[in-house]
Design a protein around this motif. Structure first.
Motif, short mmCIF file in Angstrom:
data_model
loop_
_atom_site.label_atom_id
_atom_site.label_comp_id
_atom_site.label_asym_id
_atom_site.label_seq_id
_atom_site.Cartn_x
_atom_site.Cartn_y
_atom_site.Cartn_z
N VAL A 33 76.70 25.85 1.46
CA VAL A 33 76.54 24.66 2.29
C VAL A 33 77.16 24.91 3.66
O VAL A 33 78.35 25.24 3.76
N LEU A 90 74.67 17.77 -3.81
CA LEU A 90 75.40 18.83 -4.51
C LEU A 90 74.92 19.03 -5.95
O LEU A 90 74.65 20.17 -6.35
N THR A 150 79.30 27.20 -5.93
CA THR A 150 79.07 26.41 -4.71
C THR A 150 80.11 26.82 -3.68
O THR A 150 81.31 26.78 -3.95
N THR A 193 83.36 26.21 -7.56
CA THR A 193 83.28 25.55 -6.25
C THR A 193 84.49 25.91 -5.40
O THR A 193 85.63 25.74 -5.82
N LEU A 212 81.32 25.92 0.11
CA LEU A 212 81.23 25.00 1.23
C LEU A 212 81.93 25.62 2.43
O LEU A 212 83.12 25.93 2.37
#
Length: 386
Positions: A126, A116, A5, A202, A7
């Motif tokens: 994202v 998420l 992930t 992440t 961001l």
């Protein structure tokens, strides 16, 4: 849940997120680009597609969707309506009709936390809210779980057998098991979001405007991320001058480019993460190549807090907490029971002390090279003898 992930937050986050998603998709990973940046549909305009909560395929391995605050808000209330109905009846409140519901301030954070763990892709990219809002959002699961533990501790469920007696003494019905069921459901949802945030895959990637880099503001954001244990994998300086601009015959351009280079060098040294300078290429593919050049260095894992044993020499234990970017004038430190309240500027976090440090008193602290070192001295009344 995605295995990776990313961001992305800051100016031009829509373009950087789209190029990042394109890179991962063309590397063969199934990738979802989630637009969670703003209600003005910057990602939609960039892609030329009106995005909805249902993912739309853009090309092989690449899909995009938009976070829906309204749907997330309604789904959250729907999930708790039946559980909370007895508590509402207790105080004589009338539940709201679904058609009356509209997102409230703060629902964007809850919608992002809900989205998420539901990403069905190998890589989730994202286009995130601005940095301060993003940090507050990612810190929310731990904070809300802490509040739930105080207001509705799980141990209280052991008192179910006493409720009829308490109701008779108080003269009013006591909250039913539905309230504790709602608490358990909320904890489960928070745990799902927390698992994504704490996962090794992440990371946060900050974007800054190379024309206005603002090193001190960026350092405060970096400290806020570190305070909450959020790994920053890189900083992207968007719209940087070409390397040869410092030698331009135009005095203004040469001076501006030189100043920009100095500020970006300061940021790279200060934050100790890769600094990627990108211009404004015509295509997302060209931007992706600038973001992920061939042979780019591997991003190091973020440093974790650790305890240094100096008992034999100084009768002290030192707890080292990495806080890159922190300024000693912005730091706050407060011991409260078995916890330490840490503040870095406008960011605050409550952390539980390791078991050994709970039997000590705080005897001092210092910030050196981006690491906060808190000194603990064993409490004779609590420390094992011999």
């Amino acid at each position: 849940m995605a295995t990776r992930t990313v961001l992305i937050s800051g100016p031009e986050s829509a373009r950087i997120a789209a190029a990042t998603a394109l890179h991962h998709a063309r590397q063969g990973s199934t990738t979802l680009l989630l637009a969670a940046d703003d209600p003005h549909r910057a990602v939609d305009d960039l892609l030329g597609v009106r995005l909805d909560p249902e993912a739309v395929e853009l090309e092989p391995c690449l899909a995009a969707a938009r976070m829906d605050e309204q749907a997330a808000f309604r789904a959250a209330l729907d999930g708790y309506r039946d559980r909370l109905a007895p508590a509402l009846d207790l105080i004589g409140a009338q539940p709201l009709d679904p058609d009356e519901l509209a997102p409230l301030p703060g629902t964007r954070a809850l919608a992002l936390l809900r989205a998420l763990p539901r990403a069905e892709a190998e890589v989730l990219v994202v286009a995130a809210p601005p940095p301060a809002e993003l940090i507050a959002t990612l810190a929310l699961p731990a904070q809300l779980e802490r509040y739930l533990a105080r207001l509705l501790p799980e141990q209280r469920q052991a008192a179910r057998a006493l409720r009829p007696l308490l109701a008779g003494l108080a003269g009013v019905p006591m909250p039913t098991d539905k309230l504790f069921e709602a608490r358990a459901a909320a904890s489960a949802a928070l745990a799902e979001a927390a698992a994504v945030i704490a996962a090794p895959g992440t990371t946060v990637r900050l974007v800054l405007d190379a024309a206005r880099p603002a090193p001190r503001a960026l350092a405060r954001i970096r400290a806020g991320l570190a305070l909450h244990g959020l790994p920053l994998d890189a900083v992207v300086a968007h719209g940087a001058h070409p390397a040869g601009a410092v030698d331009s015959p135009d005095p203004w351009l040469a001076r501006t480019a030189a100043r920009q280079r100095e500020q970006l060098a300061e940021i790279a040294e200060q934050l100790n993460v890769p600094l990627l300078t990108v211009r404004q290429p015509d295509s997302l593919q060209a931007l992706a190549e600038e973001l992920y050049p061939a042979g780019a260095p591997r991003i190091p894992a973020p440093a974790e807090p650790w305890t240094e044993d100096r008992l034999a020499a100084e009768n002290q234990l030192i707890w080292h907490l990495p806080l890159p970017g922190a300024d000693r004038t912005d730091l706050e430190l407060l011991r409260r029971g078995d916890e330490l309240v840490l503040g870095a500027g406008s960011y605050r976090r409550v952390v539980a002390l390791p078991s050994a440090l709970r039997r000590c008193t705080v005897s001092g602290a210092g910030l050196v090279d981006g690491t906060l070192s808190v000194r603990f001295t064993p409490d004779p009344a609590l420390w094992p003898r011999g």
